[in-house]
Design a protein around this motif. Structure first.
Motif, PDB file in Angstrom:
ATOM      1  N   GLY A 241       0.811  -1.210   0.000  1.00 37.00           N
ATOM      2  CA  GLY A 241       0.000   0.000   0.000  1.00 37.00           C
ATOM      3  C   GLY A 241       0.844   1.260   0.000  1.00 37.00           C
ATOM      4  N   PRO A 242       0.226   2.409   0.244  1.00 35.97           N
ATOM      5  CA  PRO A 242       0.925   3.693   0.127  1.00 35.97           C
ATOM      6  C   PRO A 242       1.724   4.055   1.375  1.00 35.97           C
ATOM      7  CG  PRO A 242      -1.326   4.085   0.789  1.00 35.97           C
ATOM      8  CD  PRO A 242      -1.195   2.585   0.598  1.00 35.97           C
ATOM      9  N   THR A 243       2.696   4.922   1.175  1.00 35.98           N
ATOM     10  CA  THR A 243       3.347   5.615   2.286  1.00 35.98           C
ATOM     11  C   THR A 243       2.615   6.938   2.432  1.00 35.98           C
ATOM     12  OG1 THR A 243       5.471   4.586   1.789  1.00 35.98           O
ATOM     13  CG2 THR A 243       5.503   6.573   3.143  1.00 35.98           C
ATOM     14  N   VAL A 244       1.979   7.159   3.576  1.00 35.60           N
ATOM     15  CA  VAL A 244       0.993   8.238   3.692  1.00 35.60           C
ATOM     16  C   VAL A 244       1.618   9.518   4.273  1.00 35.60           C
ATOM     17  CG1 VAL A 244      -1.119   6.886   3.708  1.00 35.60           C
ATOM     18  CG2 VAL A 244       0.224   7.025   5.784  1.00 35.60           C
ATOM     19  N   TYR A 245       2.281  10.265   3.394  1.00 37.15           N
ATOM     20  CA  TYR A 245       2.851  11.560   3.767  1.00 37.15           C
ATOM     21  C   TYR A 245       2.446  12.663   2.789  1.00 37.15           C
ATOM     22  CZ  TYR A 245       6.263  11.098   0.005  1.00 37.15           C
ATOM     23  OH  TYR A 245       6.850  10.989  -1.233  1.00 37.15           O
ATOM     24  N   ALA A 246       1.759  12.274   1.698  1.00 35.66           N
ATOM     25  CA  ALA A 246       1.338  13.197   0.643  1.00 35.66           C
ATOM     26  C   ALA A 246       0.303  12.465  -0.201  1.00 35.66           C
ATOM     27  CB  ALA A 246       2.536  13.611  -0.215  1.00 35.66           C
TER      28      ALA A 246
ATOM     29  N   THR B 158       1.912   2.245   5.122  1.00 36.12           N
ATOM     30  CA  THR B 158       3.192   2.601   5.725  1.00 36.12           C
ATOM     31  C   THR B 158       3.042   3.963   6.383  1.00 36.12           C
ATOM     32  OG1 THR B 158       4.471   1.332   4.108  1.00 36.12           O
ATOM     33  CG2 THR B 158       5.629   3.086   5.268  1.00 36.12           C
ATOM     34  N   ASP B 159       2.928   3.960   7.702  1.00 33.20           N
ATOM     35  CA  ASP B 159       2.691   5.208   8.417  1.00 33.20           C
ATOM     36  C   ASP B 159       3.848   5.598   9.332  1.00 33.20           C
ATOM     37  OD1 ASP B 159       2.279   3.182  10.230  1.00 33.20           O
ATOM     38  OD2 ASP B 159       0.443   4.029  11.084  1.00 33.20           O
ATOM     39  N   VAL B 160       4.981   4.946   9.149  1.00 32.78           N
ATOM     40  CA  VAL B 160       6.208   5.428   9.804  1.00 32.78           C
ATOM     41  C   VAL B 160       7.394   5.054   8.929  1.00 32.78           C
ATOM     42  CG1 VAL B 160       6.405   3.351  11.261  1.00 32.78           C
ATOM     43  CG2 VAL B 160       7.625   5.443  11.901  1.00 32.78           C
ATOM     44  N   ASP B 161       8.127   6.060   8.508  1.00 34.13           N
ATOM     45  CA  ASP B 161       9.377   5.892   7.772  1.00 34.13           C
ATOM     46  C   ASP B 161      10.030   7.265   7.703  1.00 34.13           C
ATOM     47  OD1 ASP B 161       7.889   7.270   5.811  1.00 34.13           O
ATOM     48  OD2 ASP B 161       8.863   6.174   4.175  1.00 34.13           O
ATOM     49  N   ASP B 162      11.114   7.381   6.967  1.00 31.15           N
ATOM     50  CA  ASP B 162      11.819   8.663   6.898  1.00 31.15           C
ATOM     51  C   ASP B 162      10.922   9.779   6.352  1.00 31.15           C
ATOM     52  OD1 ASP B 162      14.042   7.349   7.812  1.00 31.15           O
ATOM     53  OD2 ASP B 162      14.978   7.124   5.843  1.00 31.15           O
TER      54      ASP B 162
ATOM     55  N   SER C 210       1.963  16.033  14.759  1.00 32.06           N
ATOM     56  CA  SER C 210       2.317  14.683  15.166  1.00 32.06           C
ATOM     57  C   SER C 210       2.292  13.754  13.958  1.00 32.06           C
ATOM     58  CB  SER C 210       1.346  14.165  16.230  1.00 32.06           C
ATOM     59  OG  SER C 210       0.064  13.920  15.663  1.00 32.06           O
ATOM     60  N   LEU C 211       3.036  12.663  14.054  1.00 36.61           N
ATOM     61  CA  LEU C 211       3.046  11.669  12.979  1.00 36.61           C
ATOM     62  C   LEU C 211       1.644  11.141  12.729  1.00 36.61           C
ATOM     63  CD1 LEU C 211       4.932   9.955  11.104  1.00 36.61           C
ATOM     64  CD2 LEU C 211       4.889   8.218  12.895  1.00 36.61           C
ATOM     65  N   ARG C 212       0.904  10.923  13.782  1.00 41.28           N
ATOM     66  CA  ARG C 212      -0.452  10.395  13.654  1.00 41.28           C
ATOM     67  C   ARG C 212      -1.357  11.343  12.883  1.00 41.28           C
ATOM     68  NH1 ARG C 212      -3.750   6.607  15.814  1.00 41.28           N
ATOM     69  NH2 ARG C 212      -5.943   7.141  16.101  1.00 41.28           N
TER      70      ARG C 212
ATOM     71  N   GLY D 183      13.777   2.841  19.152  1.00 39.77           N
ATOM     72  CA  GLY D 183      13.977   3.073  17.725  1.00 39.77           C
ATOM     73  C   GLY D 183      12.707   2.818  16.959  1.00 39.77           C
ATOM     74  N   ARG D 184      12.857   2.541  15.679  1.00 43.05           N
ATOM     75  CA  ARG D 184      11.694   2.297  14.818  1.00 43.05           C
ATOM     76  C   ARG D 184      12.067   1.262  13.768  1.00 43.05           C
ATOM     77  NH1 ARG D 184      12.392   5.555  10.060  1.00 43.05           N
ATOM     78  NH2 ARG D 184      13.961   7.187  10.320  1.00 43.05           N
ATOM     79  N   PRO D 185      11.076   0.600  13.195  1.00 38.19           N
ATOM     80  CA  PRO D 185      11.373  -0.448  12.212  1.00 38.19           C
ATOM     81  C   PRO D 185      11.881   0.112  10.893  1.00 38.19           C
ATOM     82  CG  PRO D 185       9.011  -0.094  12.364  1.00 38.19           C
ATOM     83  CD  PRO D 185       9.627   0.713  13.458  1.00 38.19           C
ATOM     84  N   GLY D 186      12.655  -0.705  10.187  1.00 35.29           N
ATOM     85  CA  GLY D 186      13.010  -0.384   8.812  1.00 35.29           C
ATOM     86  C   GLY D 186      11.806  -0.640   7.921  1.00 35.29           C
ATOM     87  N   TRP D 187      11.823  -0.051   6.743  1.00 32.83           N
ATOM     88  CA  TRP D 187      10.665  -0.134   5.847  1.00 32.83           C
ATOM     89  C   TRP D 187      10.354  -1.575   5.444  1.00 32.83           C
ATOM     90  CZ3 TRP D 187      11.242   0.740  -0.030  1.00 32.83           C
ATOM     91  CH2 TRP D 187       9.991   0.625  -0.658  1.00 32.83           C
ATOM     92  N   HIS D 188      11.367  -2.348   5.112  1.00 32.97           N
ATOM     93  CA  HIS D 188      11.142  -3.675   4.534  1.00 32.97           C
ATOM     94  C   HIS D 188      10.481  -4.640   5.513  1.00 32.97           C
ATOM     95  CE1 HIS D 188      13.634  -2.014   1.430  1.00 32.97           C
ATOM     96  NE2 HIS D 188      14.679  -1.938   2.243  1.00 32.97           N
TER      97      HIS D 188
END
Length: 472
Positions: free
Chosen positions: A31-36, A72-76, A88-90, A213-218
Motif C-alpha cells: 500500500g501507500p506511504t501516507v505523507y502526501a 506505511t505510516d512510519v518511515d523517513d 504529530s506523525l499520527r 527506535g523504529r522499524p526499517g521499511w522492509h
C-alpha cells in the motif's frame, strides 16, 4: 478459464491457485506511504490490483479471497513531513490515509479485507527481528540499529536477478539498496531491520531489545503479511519500482525467519509515463487525482484511461488519452440507455457468457484486449440494424460481465449510473456548449471551471454533451 498471471520470479505465465486447505486465496499488495497524496502512477498499480482482486473473487468466490494491503505510516518520509509541519506523525498520516481512501473510492477500488498499519504492528516486527537475530541472519550495529545480513541468505537476488557483482559498493543497484540505510553496517548490501532513535525522529520511537527506535521499511510488510496471511501467501503484487530492493528484501527476511516460501506468485505492474516522460514535479507532469478533476475529468474517466494499457507494459498517459476515455464512457452510457429501453419493453434475458472478454482478462490481465472486445461488439449494434433480442443477448453476455465483470473493468459500475445534474449545473453546461460552438474558447474554459467547481464533469461529443459527477 483459469486465471493466469505472469510470475516475476519464474518469468513465466502461471495459473493462480490457493494453497490453503480451506481454499482461501491469500493476496497481499503493498500500500501507500501516507505523507502526501498518491499520484496517478501509484493509482495505476492500485487500479490494476483492484481488477486482480475482482477476478480472483470471480474465479474462487468472494468468500474465498483474503486481500491485505498495508499502510506505511512510519518511515523517513512520514517523520520528515510531520517535523516540517510541526504536527504529530499520527495527524499527518491520518490526513493522507483518509485522502488515499477517498481517492480509491472515487476510482472504484474495493477496500482490502484487512488494512494493517506499520505502527499498529510494532510488536510483530520486533518478534521477527528477534528470530532473525537468534538464527544469525541479523546483527546489531554499534549505534543500536539492527541489520539483515544479506550474505546469510543464499537465495538473495533470485526475484530481481541481481548479480553479486552488481551489489558491490559504487554500483547503481548497490546505491539503490543503500539509499535509506547509510549507517554502520558490516557489509554495504545489508539493510536495516531496526533503526536506533535519532534526535530528528522526535517522539516517533518504540522500545525494543536493542533500545528505542523504529522499524526499517522492509520488515513492516513481512510482519504484517505474516500476521494476517500466514508464513506463505499465494500472490504478492506491487509496482515494478518495488521489485528491488523492497520485495527482494521481503523474501530474504521472511524466508529466513519463517523457514518457508514467502510468496508463491509475484506480479508487478509497469511504470506510468506522462507525455512520454517519467513523472516529476520539476517537469510539471506529476498528476494527482485532484489535479485531473480540477481539469474537468471524472475519476471514472481516469480509471478507464489507466486500464487502457497492458499492466505489464509501460503506459504513456496523456490528456488526449483522458479525452479518449471520456468518449468511451459516453459509448457505454448510450449503450446502457438503449438496454434500459429494451428492459422496460420486457425483452427476455439471456445467460450467455461473455467468453472472449473473460479469456483476455484471464490471460495475464490483458485489459486493453478486453476493452477492445467490448467496444468492438457494441459497435456492431447500430441503431438501424440491431434487433432488440440480439442486443439484449449481448447485454446479458457482457454482464457475466454484467453481474461480475461490470465491476472489474467498468469504472465505478458506471454502466447504468447516470444521475441528473442540478439545474444550475445544467444551465452552466448550456452556456459552455454555446460558447464552444461560437469558438469562444476563453469563455468555454471559464464555464468548464465553474462546472468542475460544482462537482461535475462535462463530457463533450460531436452531437452534444453529458454531465457526470466527479465523485460518486
Amino acid at each position: 478459464m483459469a486465471l493466469k498471471l505472469y510470475d516475476s520470479l519464474t518469468r513465466s505465465l502461471r495459473p493462480l491457485q490457493p494453497a490453503r486447505a480451506d481454499g482461501v486465496f491469500t493476496f497481499y499488495n503493498c500500500g501507500p506511504t501516507v505523507y502526501a497524496p498518491a499520484h496517478i502512477g501509484n493509482f495505476r498499480t492500485f487500479v490494476v490490483n483492484d481488477v486482480i482482486r475482482r477476478l480472483l473473487e470471480l474465479e474462487f468466490g468472494a468468500d474465498k479471497v483474503k486481500h491485505v494491503r498495508n499502510i506505511t505510516d512510519v518511515d523517513d518520509k512520514t517523520i520528515k513531513r510531520a517535523r516540517e509541519e510541526g504536527r504529530s506523525l499520527r495527524e499527518v498520516t491520518k490526513q493522507w490515509t483518509d485522502k488515499f481512501h477517498a481517492d480509491c473510492d472515487a476510482l472504484g477500488c474495493l477496500r482490502p479485507h484487512v488494512e494493517p498499519t506499520a505502527t499498529g504492528h510494532i510488536r510483530e516486527q520486533v518478534d521477527m527481528i528477534d528470530v532473525l537475530m537468534q538464527k544469525g541472519n541479523a546483527y546489531r550495529a554499534a549505534d543500536g540499529s539492527v541489520y539483515f545480513k544479506v550474505a546469510s541468505f543464499d537465495g538473495y537476488g533470485r526475484l530481481s536477478r541481481v548479480k553479486e557483482r552488481e551489489l558491490q559498493v559504487g554500483s547503481a543497484l548497490a546505491g539503490k539498496a543503500q539509499a535509506a540505510d547509510a549507517d554502520e553496517k558490516e557489509d554495504a548490501t545489508d539493510f536495516a531491520l531496526w533503526k536506533s532513535h535519532k534526535p530528528e525522529d522526535g517522539d516517533n520511537a518504540w522500545e525494543s531489545p536493542w533500545g528505542r527506535g523504529r522499524p526499517g521499511w522492509h520488515i513492516e510488510c513481512s510482519a504484517m503479511s505474516k500476521k494476517h496471511l500466514g508464513d506463505t501467501i499465494d500472490l504478492h503484487t506491487g509496482g515494478v519500482d518495488l521489485l528491488f530492493p523492497h520485495h527482494e528484501n521481503e523474501i530474504a527476511q521472511s524466508e529466513c525467519c519463517n523457514g518457508a516460501t514467502f510468496a508463491r506468485h509475484w506480479y508487478h505492474s509497469e511504470h506510468l509515463l506522462v507525455d512520454g516522460k517519467k513523472m516529476s514535479k520539476s517537469l510539471g507532469n506529476l498528476y494527482t487525482l485532484d489535479d485531473l478533476i480540477a481539469k474537468g475529468f471524472a475519476a471514472t474517466t481516469v480509471r478507464l484511461a489507466l486500464l487502457s494499457g497492458h499492466p505489464r507494459k509501460q503506459q504513456n498517459f496523456t490528456i488526449d488519452s483522458l479525452h479518449a476515455a471520456e468518449k468511451n464512457l459516453l459509448t457505454l452510457r448510450r449503450f446502457r440507455e438503449r438496454l434500459a429501453r429494451i428492459e422496460r419493453a420486457g425483452a427476455p434475458p439471456n445467460s450467455t457468457t461473455f467468453t472472449k472478454v473473460i479469456e483476455h482478462l484471464s490471460n495475464d490481465l490483458n485489459t486493453p484486449a478486453a476493452l477492445g472486445e467490448i467496444f468492438s461488439t457494441i459497435g456492431t449494434f447500430s441503431e438501424s440494424s440491431a434487433k432488440e433480442g440480439d442486443l439484449r443477448s449481448f447485454d446479458e453476455a457482457m454482464f457475466a460481465f454484467g453481474i461480475d465483470l461490470n465491476r472489474v473493468i467498468d469504472p465505478l459500475a458506471v454502466l447504468g449510473y447516470n444521475p441528473e445534474a442540478p439545474a444550475a449545473v445544467t444551465a452552466l453546461a448550456e452556456k459552455r456548449w454555446t460558447a464552444k460552438q461560437a469558438k469562444d474558447w476563453a469563455a468555454a474554459d471559464a464555464l468548464r471551471a465553474e462546472i468542475t467547481a460544482a462537482g461535475w464533469a462535462m463530457l463533450d461529443r460531436k452531437d452534444g454533451y453529458s454531465l457526470e459527477p466527479l465523485k460518486k
